[in-house]
Design an enzyme around this catalytic site. Structure first.
Site, PDB file in Angstrom:
ATOM      1  N   CYS A 149      -5.967  -1.105  10.377  1.00 56.76           N
ATOM      2  CA  CYS A 149      -6.271   0.276   9.986  1.00 56.76           C
ATOM      3  C   CYS A 149      -7.530   0.922  10.427  1.00 56.76           C
ATOM      4  O   CYS A 149      -7.679   2.257  10.168  1.00 56.76           O
ATOM      5  CB  CYS A 149      -6.245   0.223   8.480  1.00 56.76           C
ATOM      6  SG  CYS A 149      -4.587  -0.328   7.859  1.00 56.76           S
ATOM      7  N   HIS A 185      -8.960   6.980   5.671  1.00 51.37           N
ATOM      8  CA  HIS A 185      -7.912   5.925   5.976  1.00 51.37           C
ATOM      9  C   HIS A 185      -6.857   6.182   4.618  1.00 51.37           C
ATOM     10  O   HIS A 185      -7.429   5.919   3.570  1.00 51.37           O
ATOM     11  CB  HIS A 185      -8.095   4.828   6.406  1.00 51.37           C
ATOM     12  CG  HIS A 185      -6.906   3.815   6.358  1.00 51.37           C
ATOM     13  ND1 HIS A 185      -5.937   3.994   7.140  1.00 51.37           N
ATOM     14  CD2 HIS A 185      -6.735   2.555   5.798  1.00 51.37           C
ATOM     15  CE1 HIS A 185      -4.871   3.022   6.830  1.00 51.37           C
ATOM     16  NE2 HIS A 185      -5.317   2.237   6.021  1.00 51.37           N
ATOM     17  N   ASN A 230       1.022   4.754   4.437  1.00 52.79           N
ATOM     18  CA  ASN A 230      -0.041   4.121   5.471  1.00 52.79           C
ATOM     19  C   ASN A 230       0.458   4.086   6.638  1.00 52.79           C
ATOM     20  O   ASN A 230       1.274   3.013   6.816  1.00 52.79           O
ATOM     21  CB  ASN A 230      -0.771   2.746   4.775  1.00 52.79           C
ATOM     22  CG  ASN A 230      -1.613   2.094   5.757  1.00 52.79           C
ATOM     23  OD1 ASN A 230      -2.149   2.465   6.834  1.00 52.79           O
ATOM     24  ND2 ASN A 230      -2.167   1.272   5.054  1.00 52.79           N
TER      25      ASN A 230
HETATM   26  O1  UT7 Z   1      -4.606  -0.451   4.901  1.00 52.60           O
HETATM   27  C1  UT7 Z   1      -4.834  -2.054   5.095  1.00 52.60           C
HETATM   28  C2  UT7 Z   1      -5.553  -2.441   3.848  1.00 52.60           C
HETATM   29  N1  UT7 Z   1      -4.699  -2.484   2.711  1.00 52.60           N
HETATM   30  C3  UT7 Z   1      -5.000  -1.912   1.428  1.00 52.60           C
HETATM   31  O2  UT7 Z   1      -5.740  -1.337   1.541  1.00 52.60           O
HETATM   32  C4  UT7 Z   1      -4.186  -2.007   0.160  1.00 52.60           C
HETATM   33  C5  UT7 Z   1      -5.096  -2.727  -0.935  1.00 52.60           C
HETATM   34  N2  UT7 Z   1      -4.405  -3.114  -1.902  1.00 52.60           N
HETATM   35  C6  UT7 Z   1      -3.520  -2.243  -2.722  1.00 52.60           C
HETATM   36  O3  UT7 Z   1      -3.736  -1.131  -2.257  1.00 52.60           O
HETATM   37  C7  UT7 Z   1      -3.090  -2.740  -3.943  1.00 52.60           C
HETATM   38  O4  UT7 Z   1      -3.431  -3.992  -4.276  1.00 52.60           O
HETATM   39  C8  UT7 Z   1      -1.573  -2.590  -3.988  1.00 52.60           C
HETATM   40  C9  UT7 Z   1      -0.987  -1.199  -4.122  1.00 52.60           C
HETATM   41  C10 UT7 Z   1      -1.023  -3.333  -2.891  1.00 52.60           C
HETATM   42  C11 UT7 Z   1      -1.010  -3.282  -5.365  1.00 52.60           C
HETATM   43  O5  UT7 Z   1      -1.411  -2.600  -6.401  1.00 52.60           O
HETATM   44  P1  UT7 Z   1      -2.194  -3.383  -7.520  1.00 52.60           P
HETATM   45  O6  UT7 Z   1      -2.899  -2.541  -8.764  1.00 52.60           O
HETATM   46  O7  UT7 Z   1      -3.199  -4.406  -7.012  1.00 52.60           O
HETATM   47  O8  UT7 Z   1      -0.905  -4.200  -8.199  1.00 52.60           O
HETATM   48  P2  UT7 Z   1      -0.882  -5.977  -8.343  1.00 52.60           P
HETATM   49  O9  UT7 Z   1      -0.874  -6.585  -6.949  1.00 52.60           O
HETATM   50  O10 UT7 Z   1      -2.118  -6.521  -9.260  1.00 52.60           O
HETATM   51  O11 UT7 Z   1       0.401  -6.152  -9.097  1.00 52.60           O
HETATM   52  C12 UT7 Z   1       0.612  -5.743 -10.240  1.00 52.60           C
HETATM   53  C13 UT7 Z   1       2.067  -5.947 -11.063  1.00 52.60           C
HETATM   54  C14 UT7 Z   1       2.495  -7.374 -10.533  1.00 52.60           C
HETATM   55  O12 UT7 Z   1       3.142  -7.630 -11.610  1.00 52.60           O
HETATM   56  P3  UT7 Z   1       2.765  -8.668 -12.923  1.00 52.60           P
HETATM   57  O13 UT7 Z   1       2.366 -10.040 -11.843  1.00 52.60           O
HETATM   58  O14 UT7 Z   1       1.604  -8.051 -13.428  1.00 52.60           O
HETATM   59  O15 UT7 Z   1       3.918  -8.814 -13.815  1.00 52.60           O
HETATM   60  C15 UT7 Z   1       3.319  -7.142  -9.404  1.00 52.60           C
HETATM   61  O16 UT7 Z   1       4.403  -8.069  -9.296  1.00 52.60           O
HETATM   62  O17 UT7 Z   1       2.878  -4.883 -10.303  1.00 52.60           O
HETATM   63  C16 UT7 Z   1       3.851  -5.767  -9.506  1.00 52.60           C
HETATM   64  N3  UT7 Z   1       4.350  -5.158  -8.411  1.00 52.60           N
HETATM   65  C17 UT7 Z   1       5.153  -3.907  -8.446  1.00 52.60           C
HETATM   66  N4  UT7 Z   1       5.913  -3.512  -9.115  1.00 52.60           N
HETATM   67  C18 UT7 Z   1       6.681  -2.444  -8.994  1.00 52.60           C
HETATM   68  C19 UT7 Z   1       3.979  -5.230  -6.989  1.00 52.60           C
HETATM   69  N5  UT7 Z   1       4.554  -4.505  -6.267  1.00 52.60           N
HETATM   70  C20 UT7 Z   1       5.260  -3.382  -7.188  1.00 52.60           C
HETATM   71  C21 UT7 Z   1       6.348  -2.582  -6.722  1.00 52.60           C
HETATM   72  N6  UT7 Z   1       6.882  -1.915  -7.811  1.00 52.60           N
HETATM   73  N7  UT7 Z   1       6.429  -2.121  -5.462  1.00 52.60           N
END
Ligand code: UT7
Length: 332
Positions: free
Chosen positions: A115, A255, A285
């Site tokens: 990225c 980004h 992204n």
């Molecule tokens: O560009 C390259 C570098 N990449 C980045 O900069 C991305 C960095 N990371 C992020 O942007 C975020 O971590 C994500 C958008 C990928 C995820 O957001 P988050 O707020 O960190 O969510 P999480 O991983 O803590 O997940 C929270 C909950 C989980 O459920 P439980 O365990 O709380 O029951 C996940 O299983 O959300 C769930 N979850 C989803 N729910 C609905 C994860 N993905 C989804 C989804 N739809 N697509």
């Protein structure tokens, strides 16, 4: 003698026609529009359909750029392509694109910095201009992320899209162009964000395919934490290094990985939302494509002399920022 800076003198983007919106993703995985919108800011992304590689989008962006800047392919001295989804592991996508546009036997190579790829490529290109080696250089960021995304994995498939953006770089002796840059890396981040198989360590086998190791793997939370801190730190660092206050900055060009990461960066810089380029809701992204696609979308609002801060964070980990003075009043 006046210092030569590398200035962007034209910008062109390309996104494929097909729109994959959040509603459609709801049919593929257990997700919903509300979760995707509030956690990431993404509403839709573009997908390149058919047997076409990243070069297809890069070539379209370059051809549009040449037309717009009234430049012949034969005038181009160098093409640098930032991508993590090359058409093939080799030859480089830059070589394929140089051939497709009819640029002749010019210097052409790819840069892999995920990225942050566009920032790494732009900085590298600027050195060829500043040294007086080359006069017209194209930097293209293009990624067909849909080719390495697992559409059964809800934690990654909602994030990424396909797209490309290309800029023309030329020498400028009047102080416009790239003024400064900071580029960083931390390879220990590989465990959180990678595509495990398909390289020399784990070549493709039936097992790697069955284990779905040819797709993007991301442990979202650690990546998120590191991205928020690093993108904000490096943006603040380049401001301090160049004695820039938030009032001096016309635009932050971040980004587009997650709206919350972008908000944290602009807050730390003290830059208001009205100065932040944002198109994540439409494209998601696109990895190396996000920053040039933003510049393309905002081109007609840019004015000669505007101070821009470009900032990115991504796989590697890699991150960085570029401070540049926009070189022309735009007419789209
Ligand atoms: O560009 C390259 C570098 N990449 C980045 O900069 C991305 C960095 N990371 C992020 O942007 C975020 O971590 C994500 C958008 C990928 C995820 O957001 P988050 O707020 O960190 O969510 P999480 O991983 O803590 O997940 C929270 C909950 C989980 O459920 P439980 O365990 O709380 O029951 C996940 O299983 O959300 C769930 N979850 C989803 N729910 C609905 C994860 N993905 C989804 C989804 N739809 N697509």
């Amino acid at each position: 003698m006046k210092k030569i800076h590398a200035a962007i003198t034209g910008i062109q983007g390309y996104v494929p026609e097909y729109i994959l919106n959040n509603k459609e993703l709801e049919k593929l995985v257990d997700t919903n529009d509300e979760w995707i919108t509030t956690r990431t800011g993404i509403k839709e992304r573009r997908i390149l359909k058919g047997q076409k590689g990243s070069s297809e989008m890069g070539v379209k962006a370059i051809e549009g750029l040449l037309k717009k800047t009234n430049t012949s392919a034969k005038e181009i001295d160098l093409i640098i392509c930032a991508t993590v989804t090359p058409d093939m592991l080799f030859p480089s996508t830059a070589c394929l694109m140089a051939d497709r546009i009819g640029a002749g036997n010019i210097c052409a190579f790819d840069i892999s910095a995920a990225c942050s790829g566009f920032l790494y490529a732009l900085t590298t290109a600027s050195k060829f201009i500043e040294s007086g080696t080359y006069k017209k250089v194209i930097v293209v960021g293009c990624d067909k992320m849909s080719s390495i995304i697992d559409y059964t994995d809800r934690t990654t498939c909602v994030l990424f899209g396909d797209g490309a953006g290309a800029v023309l770089l030329e020498p400028n002796s009047n102080g416009f162009g790239i003024v400064d840059y900071i580029l960083k890396s931390d390879g220990s981040g590989a465990e959180f964000l990678k595509m495990k198989a398909g390289g020399s360590l784990y070549p493709a086998t039936h097992e790697t395919v069955d284990a779905r190791e040819h797709f993007v793997y991301q442990d979202g939370q650690p990546v998120f934490k590191k991205a928020v801190k690093s993108m904000a730190d490096v943006s603040e660092e380049i401001m301090k290094k160049n004695n820039l206050s938030s009032d001096d900055i016309a635009w932050l060009v971040p980004h587009q990985a997650n709206k919350r990461i972008i908000d944290a960066t602009s807050r730390r810089m003290g830059v208001g939302d009205d100065k932040v380029m944002l198109n994540i809701e439409r494209y998601g992204n696109t990895t190396a494509g996000t920053i040039p696609l933003c510049l393309w979308d905002w081109e007609n609002q840019l004015k000669k002399g505007d101070n821009l801060i470009l900032a990115a964070f991504g796989g590697g980990f890699t991150w960085g920022s570029i401070y540049l003075k926009w070189a022309y009043d735009s007419k789209k």
